[in-house]
Structures are given as C-alpha cells and as structure tokens.
Write an enzyme that holds these catalytic residues in place. Sequence first.
Site: not given
Length: 380
Positions: A75, A105, A139, A353
């Site tokens: 995710d 990530d 997560e 992110h």
Amino acid sequence: MTEHGPGTTDPLPIAQALIRCRSITPADDGAIGVVEDALRPLGFACHRLRFGEVENLFARRGTGSPHFCWAGHTDVVPPGDKGWTHDPFDPVVRDGALHGRGACDMKGGVAAFLAAVSDFVAARPDHPGSVSLLITGDEEGAAVDGTARVLEWMAANGHTPDMALVGEPTSRARLGDTVKTGRRGSMNAFVTLHGKQGHSAYPQRADNPVHRLVRVLHGLTATPLDEGSEGFEPSTLQVTGFDVGNTASNVIPAEARAMLNIRFNDRHTGASLTEMLHAALRAEGARYDLRVSVSGESFRTPPGPFLDRLLRAVERATGERPALDTGGGTSDARFIARFCPVAELGGVGVTMHQVDERVPVQELRDLAALYRAVLEEVLA
C-alpha cells in the site's frame, strides 16, 4: 521474471508492475496478486489473508528451521493532485531513475526482494530452513488489519519466524549505510480540561480552563523526559494542537483541548507516560478528560547471531559496515518484535511520500543483490 544479466533477476519490471496498481491504503488494486504470481512458481505456499478491508499475503517456502521472514507492504500514501511530472501510477524511467508512487516506499523494496529470492532459490533449490514473506496492504493506514493480524494468524498456524527483516527504506545517503535495530514508542494524548464559562470582565465568576491547561502544558514541556538511553535518543513530547473553539473575544470558554505526541525510548512505557499525564492534570486540581492512543511501545533487538549475519551480509555486499539506528517514526517492526528478533534494511529513503517519488534503477538492482546476500547468510 525478466533477466537483466547472467543469473540475476531484474527487479525493475516487477517494481513497475506493482506501481501500476493504485494501491492507495487500504486499497489493493491487484498489488498482492503481483507478489503472489511471482512467488508461486518458486515453490512458495501462498495464503491470501483478508482482514476487514485489507488484503494481505503470507507466503512460505520450506517448513524447517531457521525460518527467515521478510516483511513489507504494497500500500502507498495518496499521491496528491499537484506537482507530479508524470502520472504517479505510470512507472517511467527517466534520468536513470524509476518514478512512481511507491518506488521508494516500498514497492521498489518488495520488487528487490522478489528478485533476490528468485535468484537465491534458483541457485539453492534445496536451501536449508525456510523463507517467508509477510506482505500487507495496511502499513500506511491504520495498521490494524495488516501485519499485526497476519502475525496472529502465523502464530496460530505454526509459522512464527526465528528472525525477520522489514524492508523499509532505512538507508540515509547510500545503500546499506544504516540498519534499524529498534524504534521508539509512539503515543498520542487528547486532553480536555473543563472550567466554567463566563464574561472576561468578571473572571472571578468563571474558571478559565485555558490558563489551567497552559500551566499543565508548560510543566510537561519545560523539563526533558530523559536524556536518552543505550541505543536510543532522548524521548520527546510535542504539543501538536490547542483549541478552545471560542469565537467571542470577551467570553471565557467552558473547556480547552490539547493534543500531544510523545516519542519515547525504553525508559518509559505507554502506561507510565499515561500516568505521568494524569499526575500533571490532577496536580492542577481541575476536572479533565484524557484519552490516550499508543501505536507502539519501544523495542530494540539486542546483539546476537541474527544481527551478526545481517551485518556481515551488508558488509559483504557494500564493502562497508552499516551504522545501527533506532530513530525515526514507527514501522510494522513494532509488531514483529513481539515474536522474534527483527531489524529493518532497505533503500535510500530520500523521496518517500514526496511528489515525483523515485529510486535509481541501479540502486534497485543493488538492493536485490544485497537482499540475496542476506538470504545466503541467514540461511547458511
């Protein structure tokens, strides 16, 4: 899987297939299927585990000991709607780097381990022990129906690992320069302090909760919680919100609210810090409500055979000894630490992110080689 050199599986096309899945937490959009399709031909027994709205996967090859588990997630956080040079779910390679949400990530990390385990199994089809993957889709979200629930299922079904590695992007400046061997605990506190509403010109007829709460917060922030401990930096308490909901400048409000976030080392527990907050509020002598949410206690994996082998693998693959670290936020390692020794090792996390998240293609391939070295050490 696609080959990019003699005997080596290229993680790039795997990462691209994962990035094409719009798996914004807790959505899956086929990402778990990409992992499962890569593992079944290698002889892994795959178990799709759905808890709530979350799709998870546990896959294991072999049944013996030692049992090494690699944990990761498919995710991703939302990409936002501005600033991307390309569609965040259209994985393009530009200037030698793979761009896309999750490249760093941690879909890139998942792809690197899939490539590593493919090569490892090809070279050692009768390897000792067993290797497994715990892949979650929860997560980046609430982390309620992901790793924690899968670990419970694993324990109930005889799959508790002897050691585990989480593939979070822990490296700081170069691949393999940092291994995380623990994390600080994290908790949020929500305080409501009650007073008595009144006219600001007649404070004697009211009880101003703002003044009381400010005193409490000053006391909590004026003195450090500690000076750190072995392997951990100092604990921190931050006021993250303060509100009275007051639109009138001449009215003393009936209540005041604050939010706190505490990152704590092994000198504290969620319970001891909760009692500290209660004590500070009781000392003010006011009526209050306190709600606490502990997302994880602090943990640290001590030196031992697992860490020795992991560090040896990193040094073998990179030529340098990594630093050990316990800083940063929380990760799913906090759940795994309850079951077995755990560490974290992954790529360089500079763009995670961010808009235009990306990972150099060579780093992705080097990470696959590093993970293969880990497998060769821990399953020697």
